[in-house]
Design a protein around this motif. Structure first.
Motif, PDB file in Angstrom:
ATOM      1  N   THR A   3       0.851  -1.190   0.000  1.00  0.00           N
ATOM      2  CA  THR A   3       0.000   0.000   0.000  1.00  0.00           C
ATOM      3  C   THR A   3       0.883   1.235   0.000  1.00  0.00           C
ATOM      4  OG1 THR A   3      -1.635  -1.220   1.277  1.00  0.00           O
ATOM      5  CG2 THR A   3      -1.873   1.171   1.225  1.00  0.00           C
ATOM      6  N   TYR A  22      -2.345   0.602  -4.636  1.00  0.00           N
ATOM      7  CA  TYR A  22      -2.000  -0.752  -4.199  1.00  0.00           C
ATOM      8  C   TYR A  22      -1.181  -1.409  -5.296  1.00  0.00           C
ATOM      9  CZ  TYR A  22      -5.723   0.372  -0.957  1.00  0.00           C
ATOM     10  OH  TYR A  22      -6.494   1.005  -0.019  1.00  0.00           O
ATOM     11  N   MET A  46     -15.301   2.555  -9.044  1.00  0.00           N
ATOM     12  CA  MET A  46     -14.661   2.311  -7.739  1.00  0.00           C
ATOM     13  C   MET A  46     -14.959   0.910  -7.233  1.00  0.00           C
ATOM     14  SD  MET A  46     -14.768   5.859  -5.569  1.00  0.00           S
ATOM     15  CE  MET A  46     -16.369   6.537  -5.975  1.00  0.00           C
ATOM     16  N   LEU A  47     -16.197   0.464  -7.437  1.00  0.00           N
ATOM     17  CA  LEU A  47     -16.569  -0.877  -6.959  1.00  0.00           C
ATOM     18  C   LEU A  47     -15.810  -1.953  -7.738  1.00  0.00           C
ATOM     19  CD1 LEU A  47     -18.306  -2.404  -4.951  1.00  0.00           C
ATOM     20  CD2 LEU A  47     -20.177  -2.394  -6.610  1.00  0.00           C
ATOM     21  N   CYS A  48     -15.679  -1.751  -9.042  1.00  0.00           N
ATOM     22  CA  CYS A  48     -14.925  -2.701  -9.864  1.00  0.00           C
ATOM     23  C   CYS A  48     -13.470  -2.760  -9.384  1.00  0.00           C
ATOM     24  CB  CYS A  48     -15.007  -2.270 -11.324  1.00  0.00           C
ATOM     25  SG  CYS A  48     -14.040  -3.308 -12.423  1.00  0.00           S
ATOM     26  N   GLN A  50     -12.332  -2.144  -6.406  1.00  0.00           N
ATOM     27  CA  GLN A  50     -12.252  -2.853  -5.113  1.00  0.00           C
ATOM     28  C   GLN A  50     -12.274  -4.361  -5.326  1.00  0.00           C
ATOM     29  OE1 GLN A  50     -11.346  -1.562  -2.510  1.00  0.00           O
ATOM     30  NE2 GLN A  50     -12.016   0.569  -2.425  1.00  0.00           N
ATOM     31  N   LYS A  51     -13.099  -4.803  -6.290  1.00  0.00           N
ATOM     32  CA  LYS A  51     -13.139  -6.250  -6.601  1.00  0.00           C
ATOM     33  C   LYS A  51     -11.781  -6.689  -7.163  1.00  0.00           C
ATOM     34  CE  LYS A  51     -17.671  -6.723  -5.909  1.00  0.00           C
ATOM     35  NZ  LYS A  51     -18.138  -7.361  -4.673  1.00  0.00           N
ATOM     36  N   ARG A  53      -8.901  -5.376  -6.545  1.00  0.00           N
ATOM     37  CA  ARG A  53      -7.917  -5.379  -5.460  1.00  0.00           C
ATOM     38  C   ARG A  53      -8.008  -6.694  -4.667  1.00  0.00           C
ATOM     39  NH1 ARG A  53      -8.768  -1.432  -0.338  1.00  0.00           N
ATOM     40  NH2 ARG A  53      -7.592  -2.711   1.118  1.00  0.00           N
ATOM     41  N   ALA A  54      -9.227  -7.108  -4.337  1.00  0.00           N
ATOM     42  CA  ALA A  54      -9.402  -8.342  -3.560  1.00  0.00           C
ATOM     43  C   ALA A  54      -8.928  -9.564  -4.352  1.00  0.00           C
ATOM     44  CB  ALA A  54     -10.872  -8.495  -3.168  1.00  0.00           C
ATOM     45  N   PRO A  73      -8.052   2.649  -6.534  1.00  0.00           N
ATOM     46  CA  PRO A  73      -9.509   2.500  -6.552  1.00  0.00           C
ATOM     47  C   PRO A  73     -10.286   3.811  -6.449  1.00  0.00           C
ATOM     48  CG  PRO A  73      -8.509   1.064  -4.902  1.00  0.00           C
ATOM     49  CD  PRO A  73      -7.469   2.055  -5.323  1.00  0.00           C
ATOM     50  N   HIS A 250     -22.795  -5.509  -7.096  1.00  0.00           N
ATOM     51  CA  HIS A 250     -21.626  -6.363  -6.841  1.00  0.00           C
ATOM     52  C   HIS A 250     -21.438  -7.352  -7.983  1.00  0.00           C
ATOM     53  CE1 HIS A 250     -20.502  -4.978  -2.851  1.00  0.00           C
ATOM     54  NE2 HIS A 250     -21.792  -4.909  -2.563  1.00  0.00           N
TER      55      HIS A 250
END
Ligand SMILES: [Zn+2]
Length: 297
Positions: A3, A22, A46-48, A50-51, A53-54, A73, A250
């Motif tokens: 990070t 990240y 932003m949601l995409c 975050q997915k 990143r995970a 993100p 999601h």
């Protein structure tokens, strides 16, 4: 995953703004840079991210990130703080009226002069020399405001990447992509994997948007130096419009993220085994051929 926090605010300013990125994998191989929501309030993007990143954390743990991936993100913390009468206002910098996705530097003229006599028949070596100069030029950029500091921080992470994906959304739209004309073949698999409705191409949209600032210098240099000193279109930069601003779920975000990961595998950034490409979802069409229609109601 590493990070990184980038300080955006000027020292001793009244505001403290920070950008977070990240990093996955390590430098040396192919590099991908993915940023989301340069216009701040673009939630599908932003949601995409975050997915992504995970999933990248999982893939990194499995040793499948063979290149390097940087994910940002929330690319516009300044715009995210701009709210007027409870409405987010993230497209333009309120202090100057300038679009956050315009005004990135185009280094062609400077490179053209600096590269005289320094390129040769080896395209790969030419790319290495050009990227070295680009890193120097961006490092020399002296921002005069927090917004320009933000632009520099983003641009610095992207300028030497092989793949740059700038994730946005429209007010209302089907999924579509923007890319440079010389990149159409390279971007087609992304369009197909994402089931894009359109891939709009141009040699220059004007105003120096982020994706173009990363990619256009390559074909401008290629046109200038010709076949004797080959310069390939070394940066596949694409603006991805993830439908409309209310297309937030999601399920959609996970599907988009998975398609992007598959594309990174096609480009040799990830090792996901053989990627089965779906049939073409659209034929590339010129941006200049698009027409604006005004609805009377
Ligand atoms: Zn946008």
């Amino acid at each position: 995953m590493q990070t990184d926090k980038h300080l955006i605010s000027a020292a001793h300013g009244s505001l403290h703004v920070e950008l977070t990125s990240y990093r996955f994998g390590k430098p040396g191989g192919k590099k991908a840079y993915i940023q989301a929501a340069l216009h701040a309030d673009e939630v599908p993007a932003m949601l995409c991210a975050q997915k992504l990143r995970a999933r990248l954390e999982e893939l990194e743990a499995q040793g499948k990130v063979i290149g390097e991936v940087i994910v940002v993100p929330a690319a516009n913390p300044i715009g995210l703080a701009q709210v007027i009468n409870e409405r987010p206002f993230g497209r333009f910098d309120l202090s100057t009226g300038i679009n956050f996705n315009r005004g990135y530097p185009h280094y062609f003229e400077r490179l053209k002069t600096a590269l005289e006599g320094r390129l040769g028949a080896d395209a790969g070596e030419n790319v290495r020399v050009i990227r070295g100069l680009l890193r120097e030029y961006v490092a020399e950029w002296r921002p005069h405001s927090d917004t320009v500091t933000l632009k520099k921080a983003l641009f610095q992470m992207a300028i030497d990447a092989d793949v740059v994906l700038d994730l946005h959304c429209e007010n209302e739209a089907a999924l579509h992509l923007y890319a440079g004309t010389p990149l159409c073949d390279a971007v087609q698999p992304l369009a197909d994997l994402m089931q894009a409705s359109a891939l709009l191409y141009t040699l220059g949209a004007g105003g120096e948007p982020f994706d173009e600032a990363c990619s256009r210098l390559w074909w401008d240099l290629a046109a200038h130096f010709g076949a004797r000193d080959p310069v390939p279109p070394a940066c596949i930069a694409v603006t991805v419009e993830l439908r409309g601003e209310v297309s937030v779920s999601h399920e959609l975000a996970a599907r988009d993220a998975e398609a992007i990961l598959q594309y990174l595998a096609v480009q040799g950034v990830l090792d996901l085994g053989a990627v089965a490409l779906p049939p073409p979802s659209c034929v590339p069409t010129p941006l200049e051929g698009s027409e604006r229609l005004d609805a009377p109601h």
